[in-house]
Design an enzyme around this catalytic site. Structure first.
Site, PDB file in Angstrom:
ATOM      1  N   THR A  46       0.869  -1.175   0.000  1.00 50.21           N
ATOM      2  CA  THR A  46       0.000   0.000   0.000  1.00 50.21           C
ATOM      3  C   THR A  46       0.901   1.218   0.000  1.00 50.21           C
ATOM      4  OG1 THR A  46      -1.771  -1.142   1.168  1.00 50.21           O
ATOM      5  CG2 THR A  46      -1.777   1.266   1.263  1.00 50.21           C
ATOM      6  N   LYS A  48      -7.239   1.366  -2.881  1.00 53.73           N
ATOM      7  CA  LYS A  48      -6.839   0.923  -1.551  1.00 53.73           C
ATOM      8  C   LYS A  48      -7.020   2.031  -0.524  1.00 53.73           C
ATOM      9  CE  LYS A  48      -5.246  -1.618   1.757  1.00 53.73           C
ATOM     10  NZ  LYS A  48      -3.962  -2.305   1.829  1.00 53.73           N
ATOM     11  N   LYS A 102       0.650   4.983   8.425  1.00 53.03           N
ATOM     12  CA  LYS A 102       1.252   5.336   7.128  1.00 53.03           C
ATOM     13  C   LYS A 102       0.182   5.442   6.052  1.00 53.03           C
ATOM     14  CE  LYS A 102       2.448   2.036   4.605  1.00 53.03           C
ATOM     15  NZ  LYS A 102       1.876   1.174   3.538  1.00 53.03           N
TER      16      LYS A 102
END
Length: 291
Positions: A100, A175, A243
């Site tokens: 990701t 995502k 993150k």
């Protein structure tokens, strides 16, 4: 090219990567791996996995390279540094980043690959450690349709819901939509179970009732029981979720979109990380409610 002749390289044998490699092996593929820490890949060697001691070396011997690393800075290094994949991959090879990461970085890597005759897909996943183990990951792909069709059998060894979302970067944008949903949903799951506890109810019985109704979700069904059992081992790390939320917030800002729910979730997870839980699973957010 048959499975037996196709050489797959895999960078990143962490919690997710190890299981993904095992499923590729189970499906008949030959896999070579590189990881910064060789010990993380030890259990794969007995299964016939080849160790390569550099990213560049892995690129030179592979037809397809899959990466599953930690942060966008790691992705950038693995793909674009002098000893990375793009400068060393064979023309005609396919590089698939399943980390990701940043949609804009995915677009930059795809352009760099195209200049060298290398095809690149961004293909982040959802489903956590359970999905990786069972080969049921959701795989969100960005890139060219012809390249996607070429490597779809590889994706099918690791996942079940596999959709080409659009051109380079589209997998990462998808995502981010997933992570925004998860972030808000996790707050709801934690608050619901904490509420049941404080009300004197049996939270497992409450879960049995609400998981099958309108409140049902993957997080409620899969992570709710772990919260109740006090099992906060990571399927997905708190530090990596922070993150992801940072990437989503930056991306939303670029688009002029307000995301107050995401901002709240990020602040709660940063508080959790500050209390020493950055290497716990994302469902450890429950601990904030039960202090």
């Amino acid at each position: 090219m048959s499975k037996s002749n196709l050489k797959i390289g895999f960078v990143g044998t962490g919690v997710m990567g190890r299981s993904m490699v095992k499923n590729l092996l189970k499906d008949g593929y030959s896999v070579a791996v590189y990881n910064r820490t060789k010990s993380s890949a030890e259990e794969l060697f007995a299964l016939g996995v080849q160790w390569v001691d550099s990213v560049a070396g892995l690129a030179r011997l592979s037809d397809v390279v899959i990466t599953m690393v930690g942060y966008p800075k790691d992705v950038e290094e693995v793909y674009l540094s002098e000893e990375g994949l793009i400068p060393n991959a064979k023309p005609g090879s396919v590089l698939i980043d399943m980390t990701t990461s940043s949609p804009l970085l995915a677009q930059r890597i795809a352009l760099a690959g195209k200049a060298g005759g290398i095809d690149v897909l961004d293909a982040p996943v959802s489903g956590g450690d359970v999905g990786a183990q069972n080969g049921t990951l959701v795989i969100m792909v960005g890139g060219e349709e012809g390249v996607f069709d070429k490597v779809k059998p590889i994706f099918e060894a690791m996942g079940k819901n596999i959709i080409l979302q659009g051109p380079a970067g589209a997998g990462q944008y998808t995502k981010m939509a997933n992570q925004i949903t998860v972030a808000g949903g996790m707050i709801g799951v934690c608050e619901a179970i904490a509420y049941a506890q404080k009300a004197g109810l049996d939270p497992s019985r409450v879960l049995d009732s609400i998981a099958g109704g309108a409140a049902g979700s993957w997080s409620l069904s899969n992570l709710g029981p772990r919260m109740i059992a006090g099992n906060f081992e990571p399927g997905f790390y708190v530090k990596h979720f922070i993150k992801d939320m940072n990437i989503a917030l930056e991306s939303a800002k670029e688009m002029g979109l307000m995301t107050p729910g995401l901002e709240l979730a990020k602040s709660l997870y940063e508080q959790l990380a500050a209390e020493g839980e950055e290497n716990s699973g994302t469902h450890a957010l429950y601990k904030l409610y039960m202090k």
